[in-house]
Write a protein that holds these residues in place. Structure first.
Motif, PDB file in Angstrom:
ATOM      1  N   PHE A 162      27.796  35.229  44.148  1.00 43.02           N
ATOM      2  CA  PHE A 162      28.116  34.301  43.480  1.00 43.02           C
ATOM      3  C   PHE A 162      29.681  34.058  42.919  1.00 43.02           C
ATOM      4  N   PHE A 163      30.002  35.083  42.834  1.00 45.97           N
ATOM      5  CA  PHE A 163      31.722  35.156  42.230  1.00 45.97           C
ATOM      6  C   PHE A 163      32.325  34.683  43.522  1.00 45.97           C
ATOM      7  N   LEU A 164      32.104  35.000  44.746  1.00 44.87           N
ATOM      8  CA  LEU A 164      33.042  34.583  45.906  1.00 44.87           C
ATOM      9  C   LEU A 164      32.665  33.041  46.274  1.00 44.87           C
ATOM     10  N   ILE A 165      31.664  32.419  45.788  1.00 42.41           N
ATOM     11  CA  ILE A 165      31.493  31.043  46.329  1.00 42.41           C
ATOM     12  C   ILE A 165      32.282  30.123  45.279  1.00 42.41           C
ATOM     13  N   SER A 166      32.579  30.744  44.098  1.00 39.88           N
ATOM     14  CA  SER A 166      33.327  29.874  43.073  1.00 39.88           C
ATOM     15  C   SER A 166      34.870  29.369  43.367  1.00 39.88           C
ATOM     16  N   ASP A 167      35.308  28.311  42.883  1.00 41.65           N
ATOM     17  CA  ASP A 167      36.490  27.984  43.074  1.00 41.65           C
ATOM     18  C   ASP A 167      37.439  28.745  42.278  1.00 41.65           C
ATOM     19  N   VAL A 168      36.923  29.112  40.780  1.00 45.93           N
ATOM     20  CA  VAL A 168      37.863  29.721  39.950  1.00 45.93           C
ATOM     21  C   VAL A 168      37.106  31.086  39.510  1.00 45.93           C
ATOM     22  N   GLY A 169      37.540  32.130  39.997  1.00 44.00           N
ATOM     23  CA  GLY A 169      36.864  33.481  39.789  1.00 44.00           C
ATOM     24  C   GLY A 169      37.283  34.287  38.670  1.00 44.00           C
ATOM     25  N   LEU A 170      36.752  34.350  37.625  1.00 40.29           N
ATOM     26  CA  LEU A 170      37.417  34.813  36.331  1.00 40.29           C
ATOM     27  C   LEU A 170      36.782  36.035  36.376  1.00 40.29           C
ATOM     28  N   LEU A 171      37.793  37.290  36.002  1.00 41.31           N
ATOM     29  CA  LEU A 171      37.238  38.539  35.900  1.00 41.31           C
ATOM     30  C   LEU A 171      37.514  38.732  34.354  1.00 41.31           C
ATOM     31  N   THR A 172      36.469  38.896  33.468  1.00 44.50           N
ATOM     32  CA  THR A 172      36.465  39.223  32.346  1.00 44.50           C
ATOM     33  C   THR A 172      36.511  40.587  31.703  1.00 44.50           C
ATOM     34  N   LEU A 173      37.720  40.965  31.070  1.00 45.45           N
ATOM     35  CA  LEU A 173      37.872  42.336  30.678  1.00 45.45           C
ATOM     36  C   LEU A 173      38.029  42.501  29.143  1.00 45.45           C
ATOM     37  N   VAL A 174      37.883  43.556  28.577  1.00 44.73           N
ATOM     38  CA  VAL A 174      38.665  43.954  27.390  1.00 44.73           C
ATOM     39  C   VAL A 174      39.365  44.808  27.349  1.00 44.73           C
ATOM     40  N   PRO A 175      40.272  44.986  26.578  1.00 46.46           N
ATOM     41  CA  PRO A 175      41.528  46.194  26.798  1.00 46.46           C
ATOM     42  C   PRO A 175      40.850  47.532  26.717  1.00 46.46           C
ATOM     43  N   GLU A 176      39.981  47.920  27.413  1.00 44.33           N
ATOM     44  CA  GLU A 176      39.567  49.346  27.308  1.00 44.33           C
ATOM     45  C   GLU A 176      39.498  49.819  28.371  1.00 44.33           C
ATOM     46  N   PRO A 177      39.679  51.189  28.722  1.00 49.58           N
ATOM     47  CA  PRO A 177      39.687  51.852  29.947  1.00 49.58           C
ATOM     48  C   PRO A 177      38.265  51.778  30.810  1.00 49.58           C
ATOM     49  N   THR A 178      37.197  51.789  30.184  1.00 51.35           N
ATOM     50  CA  THR A 178      36.030  51.540  31.005  1.00 51.35           C
ATOM     51  C   THR A 178      35.915  50.089  31.559  1.00 51.35           C
ATOM     52  N   SER A 179      36.188  49.128  30.719  1.00 51.15           N
ATOM     53  CA  SER A 179      36.057  47.770  31.373  1.00 51.15           C
ATOM     54  C   SER A 179      37.240  47.500  32.416  1.00 51.15           C
ATOM     55  N   ILE A 180      38.235  48.112  32.338  1.00 51.30           N
ATOM     56  CA  ILE A 180      39.325  47.632  33.342  1.00 51.30           C
ATOM     57  C   ILE A 180      38.814  48.431  34.672  1.00 51.30           C
ATOM     58  N   GLU A 181      38.497  49.801  34.315  1.00 48.36           N
ATOM     59  CA  GLU A 181      38.034  50.551  35.511  1.00 48.36           C
ATOM     60  C   GLU A 181      36.885  49.691  36.304  1.00 48.36           C
ATOM     61  N   SER A 182      35.834  49.066  35.659  1.00 43.87           N
ATOM     62  CA  SER A 182      34.716  48.438  36.083  1.00 43.87           C
ATOM     63  C   SER A 182      35.413  47.170  36.743  1.00 43.87           C
ATOM     64  N   GLY A 183      36.329  46.539  36.276  1.00 43.86           N
ATOM     65  CA  GLY A 183      37.010  45.404  36.851  1.00 43.86           C
ATOM     66  C   GLY A 183      37.664  45.836  38.154  1.00 43.86           C
ATOM     67  N   TYR A 184      38.458  46.932  38.332  1.00 45.71           N
ATOM     68  CA  TYR A 184      39.090  47.096  39.651  1.00 45.71           C
ATOM     69  C   TYR A 184      37.769  47.169  40.408  1.00 45.71           C
ATOM     70  N   ARG A 185      36.921  48.122  40.101  1.00 44.95           N
ATOM     71  CA  ARG A 185      35.632  48.250  40.940  1.00 44.95           C
ATOM     72  C   ARG A 185      34.968  46.834  41.680  1.00 44.95           C
ATOM     73  N   PHE A 186      34.901  46.076  40.685  1.00 46.87           N
ATOM     74  CA  PHE A 186      34.228  44.798  40.795  1.00 46.87           C
ATOM     75  C   PHE A 186      35.115  44.099  42.052  1.00 46.87           C
ATOM     76  N   LEU A 187      36.580  43.805  41.568  1.00 48.01           N
ATOM     77  CA  LEU A 187      37.441  43.397  42.666  1.00 48.01           C
ATOM     78  C   LEU A 187      37.241  43.845  44.143  1.00 48.01           C
ATOM     79  N   LYS A 188      37.574  45.306  43.967  1.00 46.66           N
ATOM     80  CA  LYS A 188      37.315  45.778  45.344  1.00 46.66           C
ATOM     81  C   LYS A 188      36.038  45.614  46.274  1.00 46.66           C
ATOM     82  N   ALA A 189      34.961  45.653  45.139  1.00 48.08           N
ATOM     83  CA  ALA A 189      33.711  45.347  46.027  1.00 48.08           C
ATOM     84  C   ALA A 189      33.813  43.808  46.519  1.00 48.08           C
TER      85      ALA A 189
END
Lengths: 316, 204
Positions: free
Chosen positions: A144-171
């Motif tokens: 779903f993320f990949l078919i979108s024209d604008v892929g927004l990655l929502t994060l909060v400024p906390e280590p766990t969120s950012i770690e998950s965010g990177y994992r999501f981007l890599k995947a």
């Protein structure tokens, strides 16, 4: 995120935005609802889709009860047209397709079902479709993320969120790279990269490219091209500190330098008590407190994203 | 995590033409990015890698913020071209390339010969001039011999001892001679030195 849209007859969504995040509980659904609301107030025709197939709750953020018809009904062909599961939100210009919380296994829809859903979402006759994605890095969510024209990655400024965010981007990136891998051997390398404890020692997309280069120099070009076309955008939510703003830029820099991903920073939304106070009453803060800091921030974000402002790939 | 490759500029994420201000900004930004508590990098790099990044950044910064060390680095890495934008606009690379460590030149003396004069980035002061001269292996005595300027004045120029130097109207001529002798653009070097020194012209 990419220009590949299936040919559609009739109307066609001008833009699909998706909000992913990798991690739950970071205010993604509330943000999606508020973005949709603000876009509608700007005169856009907007459809919010709760694509969190396992844990749908977007209707609650909008102050609605659980709609009778959901995306699940369309997926399971209980209704024929995706328009049949559209419901009014009570806000002018804003409609909702609720998630499929009513049946188990919806989070694991089959490939053909997914292709059908994606193609029908693209055919919706509106200005903006906003997809609120579930947590995690399951293929369904990423697709779903990949078919979108604008892929927004929502994060909060906390280590766990950012770690998950990177994992999501890599995947998400590996999913794209896999699709363009020219040979089975390269596909296997990409698959290996997706396993964090892979024996090839691949930790990042840049490592992956190095490994591919050793295996087959000719495979490098299509993978590089695909990487260059991947432009996720960060949104920082629940920002408390002035200095948190700089994190958005740092994320972009870190992505470019260590993942080889050309991300951008779309903006931030300040932490604001009115958000959860409204949510507790099952109401949308942007409606209750239109002059609150968070509502202002969401408006700015909506304007920037729809007007094409602030979307340039930024360095520091 | 692969340690980033590339030259000092790539490491700092800046162009070889970066201004001093850009170098400062990039360094401060990146040192913070790789800090021990930096949110954006902690899950991408382990503490040892982050530490190594910081060390590499400091090394790069120490070179790039010193005009002479930067020039030497640029030359050694083939980064100076005739059109490099940062360092005064016109950089005849062949001129500076001659005689500086590691760069081939066909002039056996290692001296600036027929090549075009070089323009130093501002500010130009005695210390910068001396560093440039020493890079080229030219002794002050040689300059004194060819220019007929007393050795003492040449030393004062390089020591920025403005009060001991003659009036600007004479000093300008000395500076031009000195600059020519070490392969620098005479006019621009003298102007830059005088501007930096704050020495007033008392009338021409």
């Amino acid at each position: 995120m990419n220009g590949r849209r299936p040919g559609t007859a009739g109307g066609s969504a001008r833009q699909i935005w998706s909000l992913g995040g990798g991690k739950g509980g970071i205010g993604k659904s509330v943000l999606a609802a508020a973005l949709g609301y603000e876009l509608a107030r700007m005169g856009k025709r907007v459809i919010l889709i709760d694509a969190d197939l396992g844990g749908a709750n977007l209707h609650t953020c909008l102050g609605m009860g659980a709609p009778e018809k959901t995306l699940g009904d369309f997926i399971l062909r209980r209704v024929e047209r995706i328009e049949d599961v559209l419901v009014e939100t009570g806000f002018r210009g804003l409609r909702l397709i609720s998630g499929a919380s009513d049946f188990l296994g919806a989070a694991n829809i089959k490939h053909l079902q997914k292709v059908r859903v994606l193609s029908r979402i693209r055919s919706l006759d509106v200005d903006v479709v906003i997809l609120d994605l579930g947590a995690g890095t399951a293929f369904n969510i990423i697709d779903f993320f990949l078919i979108s024209d604008v892929g927004l990655l929502t994060l909060v400024p906390e280590p766990t969120s950012i770690e998950s965010g990177y994992r999501f981007l890599k995947a998400a990136l590996y999913r794209r790279l896999r699709a363009v891998a020219p040979t089975e051997a390269i596909r296997q390398i990409v698959d290996a990269a997706g396993d964090r404890k892979n024996s090839l020692g691949i930790r990042t997309p840049l490592d992956l490219l190095n490994t591919v280069a050793m295996e087959d120099q000719r495979a490098l070009e299509p993978l590089r091209r695909e990487m260059a076309a991947f432009h996720p955008r960060f949104v920082l939510n629940q920002v408390r500190d002035e200095e948190d703003g700089v994190i958005g830029h740092q994320l972009v820099t870190a992505c470019a330098r260590h993942l080889g991903i050309a991300a951008a920073y779309a903006g931030s939304v300040r932490f604001d008590d009115t958000v959860w106070k409204s949510l507790r009453q099952r109401r949308l803060f942007a409606v209750d407190a239109p002059t609150s800091q968070a509502a202002e921030d969401v408006r700015r974000l909506a304007r920037a994203l729809s007007g094409g402002e602030n979307l340039a790939i930024e360095w520091a | 995590m692969s340690v980033l490759r590339g030259n000092h500029y790539a490491l700092m994420g800046i162009e070889p033409g970066a201004t001093t201000e850009q170098i400062e900004k990039a360094f401060r930004y990146l040192i913070e990015l790789y800090g021990d508590e930096a949110l954006a990098t902690y899950s991408l790099l382990d503490p040892g890698e982050a530490k190594q990044m910081r060390a590499q950044l400091r090394e790069a910064y120490d070179v790039l913020r010193e005009p002479m060390r930067r020039l030497e680095y640029d030359v050694r890495h083939g980064l100076i071209s005739g059109r490099a934008p940062s360092l005064g606009g016109e950089l005849p690379s062949a001129a500076f390339g001659a005689g500086v460590g590691g760069v081939d030149n066909d002039d056996k003396t290692g001296r600036p010969g027929r090549a075009e004069p070089f323009v130093l980035p501002e500010p130009v002061n005695g210390r910068v001039l001396r560093a440039f001269r020493e890079e080229r292996g030219i002794r002050l005595r040689e300059i004194a011999d060819t220019t007929k300027i007393t050795l003492r004045y040449l030393e004062y120029i390089e020591a920025d001892r403005y009060s001991a130097l003659p009036a600007a109207v004479y000093l300008r001529g000395f500076l031009q001679e000195y600059a020519r002798a070490i392969g620098l653009d005479p006019r621009r070097t003298s102007e830059a030195y005088l501007a930096n020194s704050g020495i007033q012209e008392t009338g021409e």
